[in-house]
Design a protein around this motif. Structure first.
Motif, mmCIF file in Angstrom:
data_model
loop_
_atom_site.group_PDB
_atom_site.id
_atom_site.type_symbol
_atom_site.label_atom_id
_atom_site.label_comp_id
_atom_site.label_asym_id
_atom_site.label_seq_id
_atom_site.Cartn_x
_atom_site.Cartn_y
_atom_site.Cartn_z
ATOM 1 N N ARG A 206 42.734 34.074 41.264
ATOM 2 C CA ARG A 206 42.264 34.787 40.068
ATOM 3 C C ARG A 206 41.254 33.969 39.286
ATOM 4 O O ARG A 206 40.280 34.504 38.752
ATOM 5 C CB ARG A 206 43.461 35.166 39.180
ATOM 6 C CG ARG A 206 43.105 36.097 38.036
ATOM 7 C CD ARG A 206 44.315 36.486 37.223
ATOM 8 N NE ARG A 206 44.837 35.352 36.439
ATOM 9 C CZ ARG A 206 45.829 35.450 35.580
ATOM 10 N NH1 ARG A 206 46.456 36.611 35.410
ATOM 11 N NH2 ARG A 206 46.253 34.395 34.915
ATOM 12 N N PHE B 260 47.385 41.153 39.436
ATOM 13 C CA PHE B 260 46.160 41.932 39.597
ATOM 14 C C PHE B 260 46.413 43.418 39.356
ATOM 15 O O PHE B 260 47.552 43.866 39.269
ATOM 16 C CB PHE B 260 45.595 41.757 41.020
ATOM 17 C CG PHE B 260 45.220 40.352 41.371
ATOM 18 C CD1 PHE B 260 43.981 39.841 41.006
ATOM 19 C CD2 PHE B 260 46.096 39.532 42.077
ATOM 20 C CE1 PHE B 260 43.621 38.541 41.334
ATOM 21 C CE2 PHE B 260 45.745 38.243 42.408
ATOM 22 C CZ PHE B 260 44.503 37.742 42.030
ATOM 23 N N LEU C 259 40.725 42.358 39.071
ATOM 24 C CA LEU C 259 41.270 41.689 37.896
ATOM 25 C C LEU C 259 41.791 42.720 36.920
ATOM 26 O O LEU C 259 41.193 43.783 36.748
ATOM 27 C CB LEU C 259 40.196 40.836 37.209
ATOM 28 C CG LEU C 259 39.700 39.604 37.986
ATOM 29 C CD1 LEU C 259 38.621 38.884 37.170
ATOM 30 C CD2 LEU C 259 40.843 38.649 38.296
#
Length: 299
Positions: free
Chosen positions: A153, A232, A295
């Motif tokens: 991430r 996510f 994201l």
């Protein structure tokens, strides 16, 4: 030497050995491959081409592939025209050496292969952002899934995507008791002449075997999708296959299974039908999923 170091050495040795093998996996069978591809794309197009050409539909400048093995998927992506450069790593020195040799022989210059473990990735991540990050049969070998995904991430920007095609079934790739009993009943219906030598009875590896030979196999596989959902936005998710075919295929005589005779076509079609019915009626859960993550948007 610590227990984790011993496990890491076993994993590295296992994948070094695997990279030298040319064994027939379950999707080497044409009928099974057709079934899996149709589950994913509704056609016979290879799933990776379909994913990039029909689903992602945009150029990727920089892509990171974690646990790349000998680079089979990476070479496909490098040739799609949609990926400009790929950074790829794997824990197996022989796999990376093989991938580099192939890249050199084929003149592929837009893939960088590196020998690296997931632990190294967590402690020393790349100092760059990626448009896409991929796990193709590697995330189910990861124990610190959370740490790996949080690191991923941190390497993504707002428009980046994380792509996965993974085993998500029972830990250590063990069958559930229900799966085991169903496969045993199926086995009773198959004539011995269609069975692989040494598989007169159904054989499954047990936990002791898995811990001795590859303690990373499916180590926390059932948690992959729940953890992905926490970190996510899972924008696309599809089950690709169930627990019967990939476990039972090793029991069949592969020359027969790939012979295209009426008997082989009938048996393979019936095995596929059985798995489809069991999944459709939720008797068994799927063992494999493909998906795309983005994201999470800030609240």
């Amino acid at each position: 030497m610590s227990k984790s170091d011993e496990n890491a050495d076993r994993v590295k040795a296992h994948w070094n050995a695997q990279s030298a093998k040319k064994s027939q996996g379950w999707t080497s069978n044409g009928k099974i491959l057709e079934y899996v591809l149709k589950n994913i794309s509704g056609s016979n197009k290879f799933w990776l081409n379909w994913l990039f050409e029909d689903h992602i539909k945009r150029p990727i400048d920089n892509l990171l592939s974690l646990g790349c093995g000998t680079g089979g998927h990476e070479f496909i992506m490098a040739r799609t025209g949609l990926v400009s450069h790929i950074d790829a790593f794997d824990i197996s020195p022989s796999s990376i050496a093989s991938a580099r040799e192939r890249a050199l022989a084929e003149g592929v210059k837009n893939i960088s292969f590196e020998e690296k473990s997931f632990e190294d990735f967590i402690s020393n991540p790349p100092n760059k952002k990626y448009d896409a990050i991929c796990f193709f049969g590697s995330l189910h070998h990861v124990t610190p899934i959370e740490d790996v995904l949080f690191t991923c991430r941190s390497l993504m920007s707002d428009n980046s995507i994380l792509i996965f095609n993974e085993y998500t079934g029972y830990m250590y790739a063990l069958p559930s008791p229900k799966t085991e009993s169903i496969i045993e009943e199926i086995h009773k219906c198959i004539h011995p002449k269609f069975i692989n030598d040494g598989f007169e009875k159904v054989k499954f590896f047990d936990l002791e075997h898995m811990l001795k030979h590859d303690p990373s196999e499916g180590v926390r596989a059932p948690l992959i999708i729940p953890i992905l959902r926490q970190i996510f936005d899972v924008s696309f998710l599809k089950a690709t296959a169930g627990p019967i075919l990939h476990r039972y295929y090793s029991h069949l005589n592969h020359d027969f299974a790939n012979s295209h005779t009426p008997e082989a076509e009938t048996i393979m079609n019936l095995l596929i039908f059985i798995e489809e019915i069991l999944l459709k009626n939720q008797v068994l859960d799927p063992d494999f999923h493909i998906g795309i993550c983005k994201l999470k948007k800030a609240l």
